[in-house]
Each structure stands twice: as structure tokens, then as C-alpha cells.
Design an enzyme around this catalytic site. Structure first.
Site, PDB file in Angstrom:
ATOM      1  N   GLU A  22       9.944  -5.329  10.890  1.00 57.65           N
ATOM      2  CA  GLU A  22      10.239  -4.626  12.236  1.00 57.65           C
ATOM      3  C   GLU A  22       9.133  -4.169  12.737  1.00 57.65           C
ATOM      4  O   GLU A  22       8.811  -4.111  14.019  1.00 57.65           O
ATOM      5  CB  GLU A  22      11.331  -3.397  12.156  1.00 57.65           C
ATOM      6  CG  GLU A  22      12.757  -3.781  11.719  1.00 57.65           C
ATOM      7  CD  GLU A  22      13.750  -2.643  11.608  1.00 57.65           C
ATOM      8  OE1 GLU A  22      13.860  -1.960  10.510  1.00 57.65           O
ATOM      9  OE2 GLU A  22      14.062  -2.331  12.641  1.00 57.65           O
ATOM     10  N   ARG A  26      23.625  -3.381   6.515  1.00 57.68           N
ATOM     11  CA  ARG A  26      25.006  -2.773   6.501  1.00 57.68           C
ATOM     12  C   ARG A  26      25.716  -2.655   5.129  1.00 57.68           C
ATOM     13  O   ARG A  26      26.834  -2.111   5.045  1.00 57.68           O
ATOM     14  CB  ARG A  26      25.986  -3.682   7.373  1.00 57.68           C
ATOM     15  CG  ARG A  26      25.731  -3.551   8.886  1.00 57.68           C
ATOM     16  CD  ARG A  26      26.731  -4.207   9.649  1.00 57.68           C
ATOM     17  NE  ARG A  26      26.037  -5.474  10.063  1.00 57.68           N
ATOM     18  CZ  ARG A  26      26.946  -6.619  10.485  1.00 57.68           C
ATOM     19  NH1 ARG A  26      28.021  -6.394  10.777  1.00 57.68           N
ATOM     20  NH2 ARG A  26      26.452  -7.761  10.741  1.00 57.68           N
ATOM     21  N   CYS A  59      22.718  -5.656  12.617  1.00 59.43           N
ATOM     22  CA  CYS A  59      22.221  -5.091  11.731  1.00 59.43           C
ATOM     23  C   CYS A  59      22.460  -5.699  10.501  1.00 59.43           C
ATOM     24  O   CYS A  59      23.584  -6.011  10.072  1.00 59.43           O
ATOM     25  CB  CYS A  59      22.774  -3.637  11.695  1.00 59.43           C
ATOM     26  SG  CYS A  59      22.264  -2.496  10.215  1.00 59.43           S
ATOM     27  N   TRP A  66      16.452   3.077   7.285  1.00 58.04           N
ATOM     28  CA  TRP A  66      15.221   2.990   7.020  1.00 58.04           C
ATOM     29  C   TRP A  66      14.477   1.901   7.580  1.00 58.04           C
ATOM     30  O   TRP A  66      15.665   1.068   7.846  1.00 58.04           O
ATOM     31  CB  TRP A  66      14.833   3.158   5.319  1.00 58.04           C
ATOM     32  CG  TRP A  66      15.864   2.382   4.537  1.00 58.04           C
ATOM     33  CD1 TRP A  66      15.750   1.028   4.479  1.00 58.04           C
ATOM     34  CD2 TRP A  66      17.040   2.797   3.851  1.00 58.04           C
ATOM     35  NE1 TRP A  66      16.636   0.574   3.509  1.00 58.04           N
ATOM     36  CE2 TRP A  66      17.570   1.558   3.111  1.00 58.04           C
ATOM     37  CE3 TRP A  66      17.724   3.803   3.631  1.00 58.04           C
ATOM     38  CZ2 TRP A  66      18.501   1.538   2.490  1.00 58.04           C
ATOM     39  CZ3 TRP A  66      18.864   3.999   2.935  1.00 58.04           C
ATOM     40  CH2 TRP A  66      19.349   2.832   2.347  1.00 58.04           C
TER      41      TRP A  66
HETATM   42  N1  ARG Z   1      13.257  -2.312  15.382  1.00 61.13           N
HETATM   43  C1  ARG Z   1      13.537  -0.834  15.645  1.00 61.13           C
HETATM   44  C2  ARG Z   1      11.965  -0.493  15.496  1.00 61.13           C
HETATM   45  O1  ARG Z   1      11.180  -1.160  14.939  1.00 61.13           O
HETATM   46  C3  ARG Z   1      14.291   0.150  14.717  1.00 61.13           C
HETATM   47  C4  ARG Z   1      15.836  -0.610  14.880  1.00 61.13           C
HETATM   48  C5  ARG Z   1      16.785  -0.003  13.663  1.00 61.13           C
HETATM   49  N2  ARG Z   1      16.139  -0.165  12.448  1.00 61.13           N
HETATM   50  C6  ARG Z   1      16.491   0.086  11.379  1.00 61.13           C
HETATM   51  N3  ARG Z   1      15.998  -0.201  10.012  1.00 61.13           N
HETATM   52  N4  ARG Z   1      17.490   1.054  11.226  1.00 61.13           N
HETATM   53  O2  ARG Z   1      11.628   0.696  15.997  1.00 61.13           O
END
Ligand code: ARG
Length: 342
Positions: free
Chosen positions: A211, A35, A32, A206
Site C-alpha cells: 500500500e 479480513r 479488503c 495495519w
Molecule cells: N491504502 C490506504 C493507504 O495506504 C489504506 C487502506 C486501508 N489499509 C489497511 N491496511 N487497513 O493509506
């Protein structure tokens, strides 16, 4: 049951231990990048809950808490009953509280998110009639209560905030019909504190734009949108060396950031988050703590070398408390197991 007695091979965390354990598990999460804010995790203690109906209701409540004012997202975890000897805690079979269905088409191919084909088929076998059949149908939760079979539960619409993805300049972009959910809430990892395992402990932060823009919508085994984006932008796709994929990626990521900003929904970008991660490392080191981190997860999937987290190595130490994947939980979330139960 007398939880204090070691005869039962279990003990009960105090509320303070639970809160600190959940926060430490985040601080220890080597994959992560976000953090820096580990101390801000809000812990909702629902350890008395073991039944699927109550888990489903609390999961919806979790999502409402995470976006309480409708826009600003807060990191939250809801902790349900732990595993005890001979008495497993409840389980959420979905990978995340909010995910989109993946329907296998008869002639091959998938409508929706190919990653979720397994859990989609499983929900159907359990009796879910399916959604409208769009590329972005929100999946029901599949929950197994203690001493129960898995059952499916629709998420109430007011618990699911979504953002339509638009582009700041291209008016035809909207024809792609893209959207994504605002809250990433991991539901398939077990929270382990001091030897106690909480198999149902959904947690959210968030999103970081990449991602969605560089993975969920772009990966060829996910929504695979780079060819369609390139076509929309009129890029030359005949040769890799025109860098059409790279250019499409950048525009897709601009669209994601622009859309969340426009909707006023919390989202970070990979440049900001990389800087924050280095701030986090500095803070931890000044306290004499080393930070375990996995380079291949920390470095963003877009413009890695343009971020400071690329240009260094990390300690790979693994610490507990931790959020861990159990193999059977992964199989459940992919819909690879559970047939015997259904
Ligand atoms: N990568 C994952 C997704 O796109 C989420 C993982 C957690 N990500 C976060 N920003 N807390 O669905």
C-alpha cells in the site's frame, strides 16, 4: 428523545449489536484482503459524542489505542453519534486520521501528497497556518460537529507514530528522506448497520507493505518516486524494457518492509496476506457463507500473479452491515465542497 419509538425514524443499537455490526461490516468489505481477523476488531463506543472538540480528542485516543504498546498495531474502530432524522451526526472531513499535506507550488507541482491537496487547502482556509512545508507534514483533522461548522484540530504528536524508510543495503537511500505513518485509519466512510448510519466511525488495521511501497510512494499521481529510486540505484531509464520501474518498485517495497520490521511496527506483506485471505475464504465457506470480494482490489499491486489470490475469481455479492462511501463525504475529503460553510 425516546429512541425506541418508531415515530422518530430511528432506533438505538445495543452495545452488542454495535460491536457485532462493526465486525460484520469488516467481514463484508469486498475490497479488503485482511479480513481473516474480522472478529478481533475492538469497538470503542462513543455514540454520546457529537461535538468536534470531543471527536478530535477521541480520534487521538483511538490512535493511541491502536498502537498501545508503541509498536504492535491492533484493529480498532471508534463509533461516534449516528445520523438521526433532522440531526446529523458529526463528520470527519479527512480521508484518514493521519495523512500528509499536499501544498500546491506556485510554479506548478505539489510538495507532499498530491492526493491531499484539496483537504490541505481547505484546512488553510479554515485557519490552519500550515506545517513546516516538508513532504511529510501531518495534516490537522477537519471535523464538523453536530450543528456546527467544520473546524481544524492538530493531532498531538504522541498519537502519530511514523517510520523512516531505509533500505537494507543502499546507504544513500536515506538521502531520499522518506517516511510513512504506521497506522492507516480510514475516517471518511460511513458505518451502516441495520439502516442506521454512523458517519464518523474511523477504523484502522495495519498496513500491507505494498500500500505504501507500490502505491502511496510510487503512483505517478502520488509521491511518484520511481524515477528518483531508479536514479539512486543507477538503473537505465532510457527504455521501459530495461524494467527499471519494476526493479525500482521491488527495491522500494523491500525498503518499506525492512523499515517497519526494523522499527518493530506491525506490517504484513502481500504474500502472507494473500495466503491468509484464502484461509479466510476457506473458513467462511466451511460455515456455508460466501465471501464477496473484488478481484481488482484483492490482488496486490506488485507481483500479483506470484500470489495465490490472482489465480481465481470471486463472488461479487455486496452485503450489509457495510462501510460505505457517501458521495458528499468523498467530495469533503477531497476538499471539493464546504466552501459555503467556511
Ligand atoms: N491504502 C490506504 C493507504 O495506504 C489504506 C487502506 C486501508 N489499509 C489497511 N491496511 N487497513 O493509506
Amino acid at each position: 428523545m425516546d429512541w425506541a419509538s418508531p415515530v422518530y425514524g430511528a432506533y438505538r443499537h445495543t452495545p452488542e449489536e454495535l460491536v457485532f455490526g462493526a465486525r460484520l461490516a469488516w467481514r463484508n468489505a469486498a475490497r479488503c484482503i485482511g479480513r481473516l481477523y474480522w472478529r478481533s476488531l475492538r469497538v470503542i463506543d462513543r455514540r454520546e459524542v457529537t461535538g468536534a472538540d470531543d471527536v478530535a480528542a477521541a480520534a487521538a485516543e483511538h490512535l493511541r489505542e491502536a498502537v498501545r504498546d508503541g509498536r504492535r498495531i491492533r484493529p480498532v474502530i471508534t463509533v461516534f453519534a449516528p445520523d438521526a432524522p433532522g440531526r446529523p451526526g458529526p463528520r470527519i472531513w479527512n480521508e484518514q486520521l493521519i495523512r500528509y499535506a499536499g501544498y500546491e507550488r506556485p510554479g506548478g507541482g505539489v510538495t507532499g501528497d498530491p492526493r491531499n491537496v484539496g483537504i490541505t487547502a481547505l484546512a488553510r482556509r479554515l485557519g490552519w497556518p500550515g506545517g513546516p512545508g516538508s513532504a511529510f507534514d501531518v495534516l490537522p483533522l477537519v471535523i464538523q460537529g453536530t450543528d456546527d461548522k467544520p473546524r481544524w484540530f492538530r493531532l498531538p504528536p504522541d498519537a502519530v507514530l511514523e517510520v523512516p524508510i531505509e533500505h537494507p543495503e543502499h546507504p544513500r537511500w536515506a538521502s531520499l528522506g522518506l517516511r510513512w505513518h504506521a497506522v492507516p485509519a480510514i475516517a471518511c466512510m460511513c458505518l451502516e448497520i441495520g439502516g442506521v448510519c454512523y458517519p464518523a466511525a474511523p477504523f484502522n488495521g495495519w498496513y500491507m507493505g505494498t500500500e505504501i511501497g507500490a502505491r502511496n510512494l510510487a503512483d505517478s499521481d502520488r509521491y511518484d518516486l520511481l524515477p528518483r529510486v531508479a536514479e539512486l540505484l543507477g538503473l537505465d531509464t532510457a527504455s521501459d524494457r530495461s524494467l527499471w520501474k519494476d526493479r525500482a518498485l521491488v527495491e522500494l517495497n523491500r525498503a518499506v518492509l525492512h523499515s517497519f520490521d526494523r522499527a518493530g511496527v506491525t506490517m504484513t506483506d502481500h504474500h502472507t496476506e494473500s495466503r491468509r485471505f484464502l484461509t479466510h475464504l476457506g473458513r467462511e465457506e466451511s460455515k456455508g457463507r460466501t465471501v464477496g470480494a473484488d478481484w481488482s482490489w484483492i490482488v496486490p499491486p506488485l507481483s500479483g500473479s506470484a500470489t495465490p489470490v490472482f489465480h481465481r475469481t470471486y463472488d461479487t455479492v455486496e452485503r450489509h452491515p457495510a462501510y460505505v462511501h457517501h458521495p458528499e463525504a468523498l467530495a469533503r475529503t477531497r476538499g471539493e465542497s464546504g466552501d459555503a460553510l467556511v
